[in-house]
Design an enzyme around this catalytic site. Structure first.
Site, PDB file in Angstrom:
ATOM      1  N   ASP A  59       0.832  -1.212   0.000  1.00 52.05           N
ATOM      2  CA  ASP A  59       0.000   0.000   0.000  1.00 52.05           C
ATOM      3  C   ASP A  59       0.867   1.263   0.000  1.00 52.05           C
ATOM      4  O   ASP A  59       1.986   1.269   0.503  1.00 52.05           O
ATOM      5  CB  ASP A  59      -0.902  -0.008   1.250  1.00 52.05           C
ATOM      6  N   GLY A  60       0.315   2.333  -0.591  1.00 50.43           N
ATOM      7  CA  GLY A  60       0.980   3.636  -0.535  1.00 50.43           C
ATOM      8  C   GLY A  60       1.425   4.190  -1.884  1.00 50.43           C
ATOM      9  O   GLY A  60       2.068   5.245  -1.932  1.00 50.43           O
ATOM     10  N   TRP A 113       2.626   8.056  -2.577  1.00 47.15           N
ATOM     11  CA  TRP A 113       3.994   8.213  -3.102  1.00 47.15           C
ATOM     12  C   TRP A 113       3.960   9.165  -4.299  1.00 47.15           C
ATOM     13  O   TRP A 113       4.788  10.075  -4.409  1.00 47.15           O
ATOM     14  CB  TRP A 113       4.549   6.840  -3.507  1.00 47.15           C
ATOM     15  N   HIS A 160       1.774   3.736  -9.279  1.00 50.54           N
ATOM     16  CA  HIS A 160       1.594   2.303  -9.527  1.00 50.54           C
ATOM     17  C   HIS A 160       2.778   1.735 -10.311  1.00 50.54           C
ATOM     18  O   HIS A 160       3.200   0.613 -10.070  1.00 50.54           O
ATOM     19  CB  HIS A 160       0.266   2.040 -10.244  1.00 50.54           C
ATOM     20  N   TRP A 170     -11.730  -2.312  -7.923  1.00 50.27           N
ATOM     21  CA  TRP A 170     -12.459  -2.000  -9.168  1.00 50.27           C
ATOM     22  C   TRP A 170     -13.239  -0.700  -9.038  1.00 50.27           C
ATOM     23  O   TRP A 170     -13.586  -0.084 -10.045  1.00 50.27           O
ATOM     24  CB  TRP A 170     -13.444  -3.122  -9.510  1.00 50.27           C
ATOM     25  N   LEU A 220      11.164 -20.382  -4.920  1.00 52.83           N
ATOM     26  CA  LEU A 220      10.139 -19.545  -4.277  1.00 52.83           C
ATOM     27  C   LEU A 220       8.796 -19.658  -5.003  1.00 52.83           C
ATOM     28  O   LEU A 220       8.748 -19.632  -6.236  1.00 52.83           O
ATOM     29  CB  LEU A 220      10.599 -18.079  -4.334  1.00 52.83           C
ATOM     30  N   ARG A 278       2.376  -4.825   6.049  1.00 50.12           N
ATOM     31  CA  ARG A 278       1.603  -3.787   5.356  1.00 50.12           C
ATOM     32  C   ARG A 278       2.438  -2.525   5.301  1.00 50.12           C
ATOM     33  O   ARG A 278       2.891  -2.037   6.346  1.00 50.12           O
ATOM     34  CB  ARG A 278       0.273  -3.500   6.045  1.00 50.12           C
ATOM     35  N   SER A 297      -7.767  -5.118   5.159  1.00 52.23           N
ATOM     36  CA  SER A 297      -8.339  -4.778   3.842  1.00 52.23           C
ATOM     37  C   SER A 297      -8.684  -6.019   3.008  1.00 52.23           C
ATOM     38  O   SER A 297      -8.373  -6.090   1.811  1.00 52.23           O
ATOM     39  CB  SER A 297      -7.378  -3.859   3.069  1.00 52.23           C
TER      40      SER A 297
HETATM   41  C1  IPE Z   1      -5.136  -2.770  -0.105  1.00 50.61           C
HETATM   42  O1  IPE Z   1      -4.929  -1.428  -0.238  1.00 50.61           O
HETATM   43  C2  IPE Z   1      -5.145  -3.444  -1.457  1.00 50.61           C
HETATM   44  C3  IPE Z   1      -3.849  -3.544  -2.136  1.00 50.61           C
HETATM   45  C4  IPE Z   1      -2.714  -3.132  -1.652  1.00 50.61           C
HETATM   46  C5  IPE Z   1      -3.874  -4.162  -3.426  1.00 50.61           C
HETATM   47  P1  IPE Z   1      -6.148  -0.395  -0.328  1.00 50.61           P
HETATM   48  O2  IPE Z   1      -5.559   0.944  -0.511  1.00 50.61           O
HETATM   49  O3  IPE Z   1      -7.115  -0.853  -1.369  1.00 50.61           O
HETATM   50  O4  IPE Z   1      -6.820  -0.568   1.099  1.00 50.61           O
HETATM   51  P2  IPE Z   1      -7.692   0.473   1.930  1.00 50.61           P
HETATM   52  O5  IPE Z   1      -8.721   1.034   1.006  1.00 50.61           O
HETATM   53  O6  IPE Z   1      -6.759   1.534   2.427  1.00 50.61           O
HETATM   54  O7  IPE Z   1      -8.258  -0.336   3.053  1.00 50.61           O
HETATM   55  C1  IPE Z   2      -1.784   0.292  -3.305  1.00 50.81           C
HETATM   56  O1  IPE Z   2      -1.528   1.654  -3.351  1.00 50.81           O
HETATM   57  C2  IPE Z   2      -2.007  -0.300  -4.672  1.00 50.81           C
HETATM   58  C3  IPE Z   2      -3.400  -0.698  -4.930  1.00 50.81           C
HETATM   59  C4  IPE Z   2      -4.354  -0.643  -4.076  1.00 50.81           C
HETATM   60  C5  IPE Z   2      -3.713  -1.151  -6.284  1.00 50.81           C
HETATM   61  P1  IPE Z   2      -2.688   2.729  -3.236  1.00 50.81           P
HETATM   62  O2  IPE Z   2      -3.028   3.178  -4.626  1.00 50.81           O
HETATM   63  O3  IPE Z   2      -3.819   2.236  -2.438  1.00 50.81           O
HETATM   64  O4  IPE Z   2      -1.926   3.874  -2.477  1.00 50.81           O
HETATM   65  P2  IPE Z   2      -2.553   4.900  -1.425  1.00 50.81           P
HETATM   66  O5  IPE Z   2      -3.070   4.106  -0.280  1.00 50.81           O
HETATM   67  O6  IPE Z   2      -3.637   5.647  -2.128  1.00 50.81           O
HETATM   68  O7  IPE Z   2      -1.408   5.768  -1.048  1.00 50.81           O
HETATM   69 MG    MG Z   3      -4.177   2.373  -0.419  1.00 49.76          MG
END
Ligand code: IPE
Ligand code: IPE
Ligand code: MG
Length: 244
Positions: A27-28, A32, A44, A76, A138, A191, A199
């Site tokens: 996540d993030g 970023w 991404h 989605w 792996l 995470r 999540s």
């Molecule tokens: C979890 O991140 C899903 C992935 C990293 C693919 P999200 O950004 O979708 O989760 P929430 O919305 O913060 O819970």
């Molecule tokens: C995780 O990064 C990747 C996916 C959920 C596909 P995010 O796009 O959720 O990044 P933040 O949480 O908005 O920073």
């Molecule tokens: Mg996120």
């Protein structure tokens, strides 16, 4: 009676070794990109690049199963352009990386629904899974269109379709119907991005996982950060409900 009570106390915290199965909520990416005034698609892209960068690090540390949360059943609902960008990136990365991963003995697995993926992504994933199926290094699980609740509901549906009797269904049988049927439970769940939530990731398989949340945003999570996660894992005392 032990000669040194302190020693027996300390032995409970003895090195636990390497986590066999590591799962990561990557996540993030959005934050970023935002912090650099870039479009979310750049985040991404950087996220997928980091995924490519870290796989060998985990393998070298002795991890046998690495499951990466790349796209959830809820993702989605993001803007169409962002979703399409992630799908395109996933196709490009799998097409580009599979050969090398295969040469490194990595076995690729897909965890999640296939029916909503674009035909291109479905084909790339299928080819990657087929090409690497007999590898013994792996196991890399790619959770794409993955949701823990959907996985559990899907398992129940399949058991009913297979005509299983109620008396045949126990925890072991249920596990055999999950996407992770040939994988052990998760030892270490990481995470990135600073949040402390699951999540909808691997709800069944993380029942007794050690949870590690890092402030670092996913594109920057490598090297030292991975080392810190492993050090934290090694300090944990896993009890699995028992009195040790
Ligand atoms: C979890 O991140 C899903 C992935 C990293 C693919 P999200 O950004 O979708 O989760 P929430 O919305 O913060 O819970
Ligand atoms: C995780 O990064 C990747 C996916 C959920 C596909 P995010 O796009 O959720 O990044 P933040 O949480 O908005 O920073
Ligand atoms: Mg996120």
């Amino acid at each position: 009676m032990t000669a040194n009570p302190e020693a027996s106390k300390c032995s409970k915290n003895a090195n636990k070794g390497v986590p066999i199965h590591v799962a990561i909520i990557m996540d993030g990416n959005g934050r970023w990109a935002e912090s650099r005034c870039l479009d979310v698609s750049e985040g991404h892209l950087a996220g997928f690049q980091n995924l490519q960068r870290v796989v060998s690090d985990f393998a070298q540390r002795g991890v046998r199963y690495l499951t990466m949360y790349a796209f959830s059943t809820e993702n989605w609902d993001r803007p169409e352009s962002e979703v399409n960008g992630i799908l395109e990136l996933a196709i490009a990365v799998i097409a580009h990386e599979t050969q090398q991963l295969n040469e490194n003995g990595v076995r690729i697995k897909h965890l999640g629904r296939v029916d909503r993926l674009s035909p291109e992504l479905r084909d790339e994933l299928e080819q990657a899974v087929e090409m690497t199926a007999n590898n013994t290094g792996l196991t890399l699980g790619i959770a794409f269109d993955y949701g823990g609740r959907a996985e559990i509901a899907n398992a129940a549906r399949k058991m009913i379709k297979d005509g299983l009797l109620a008396s045949e269904i126990d925890e072991k049988k249920f596990s055999e119907y999950l996407y992770t049927s040939d994988m052990p439970d998760v030892d270490l769940l990481i995470r990135t991005g600073g949040d402390f939530r699951i999540s909808n990731f691997l709800l069944w398989q993380t029942a007794y996982s050690e949870f590690y949340s890092s402030e670092i945003l996913w594109p920057d999570f490598y090297g030292e950060h991975i080392k810190e996660a492993f050090e934290s894992f090694n300090e944990r005392q896993r009890r699995f409900g028992k009195r040790l």
